[in-house]
Enzyme design. Sequence first.
Site, PDB file in Angstrom:
ATOM      1  N   SER A  38       0.834  -1.202   0.000  1.00  0.00           N
ATOM      2  CA  SER A  38       0.000   0.000   0.000  1.00  0.00           C
ATOM      3  C   SER A  38       0.871   1.255   0.000  1.00  0.00           C
ATOM      4  CB  SER A  38      -0.953  -0.047   1.200  1.00  0.00           C
ATOM      5  OG  SER A  38      -2.033   0.839   1.029  1.00  0.00           O
ATOM      6  N   ASP A 149      -5.670  -3.652  -2.387  1.00  0.00           N
ATOM      7  CA  ASP A 149      -4.708  -3.294  -1.346  1.00  0.00           C
ATOM      8  C   ASP A 149      -4.014  -4.513  -0.724  1.00  0.00           C
ATOM      9  OD1 ASP A 149      -3.440  -2.287   0.968  1.00  0.00           O
ATOM     10  OD2 ASP A 149      -4.928  -0.711   1.167  1.00  0.00           O
TER      11      ASP A 149
END
Length: 259
Positions: A38, A149
């Site tokens: 991320s 993510d």
Amino acid sequence: MKVGIVLSGGGIRGIAHLGVLKALKNSGLQVSQIVGTSAGSIAGSFYAASVDPEEAFNIFMKTKLMKFVRPALGSLGLINIEHTGEIFKAYLPAHIEDLKIPMTICTTNFSEGSAAYFTKGPLVRAIHASCCIPGVFKPIMIHEQMYVDGGVLNNFPVEPLLNNCDYIIGSTCNHLKPVDKIVGITRLMQRAAIMSINHDMERKSKFCDLMIEPKGMGEINTFDTRKAETIYWLAYEEALKTIKNSESFRELIKAQAAT
């Protein structure tokens, strides 16, 4: 001696990694490998491309990265993150393998329900996948599969560094302070989510020779860009303090300087 750095996810709090990396760079550390998920994949990629961490921070502040996101109504997300590629491509190489420091980007293969690691291929595409918060950002399609993510399944992806590095440094930006009460359901849910990912991080931190964790970062909202400068400098100061107090880190720098 091979040194690896693992960078957690954390939304805007990921700017903390730039402060940490700046302190590590100023110490003279030579890095062999970086893994990020991320926001950590963004900070790690800039560092792996030899962009000074403070310069990367200034790029974020100057370009106002979040203004490049676009609505994605009618799709599997509220926002399309891919327009931020206009910024990344100006500073980063086209492919992961072209970075000057080997980089591993952790994502979640949403189609298969498994963690996925990219060490080659289109760099910006992998970054977008790693940052793609489900329900907020539209999933990224890679080889006809959906990616989201990396923090969904692995917010502290130390695994690629194990058995590959002699010294591992962890940077995480989700520390929570004890509280007596919670006001509002949004705060409650945010704290619960961060507690969950921190539990996984705490289990994996035993694999790190040095952990840098700025205090109270977990209280900052994932998208609160107003706190960017505070995050950067708090993390920088915390990193300076941590490395100053670490005998193993001092020995590492001496060993690297001698080779």
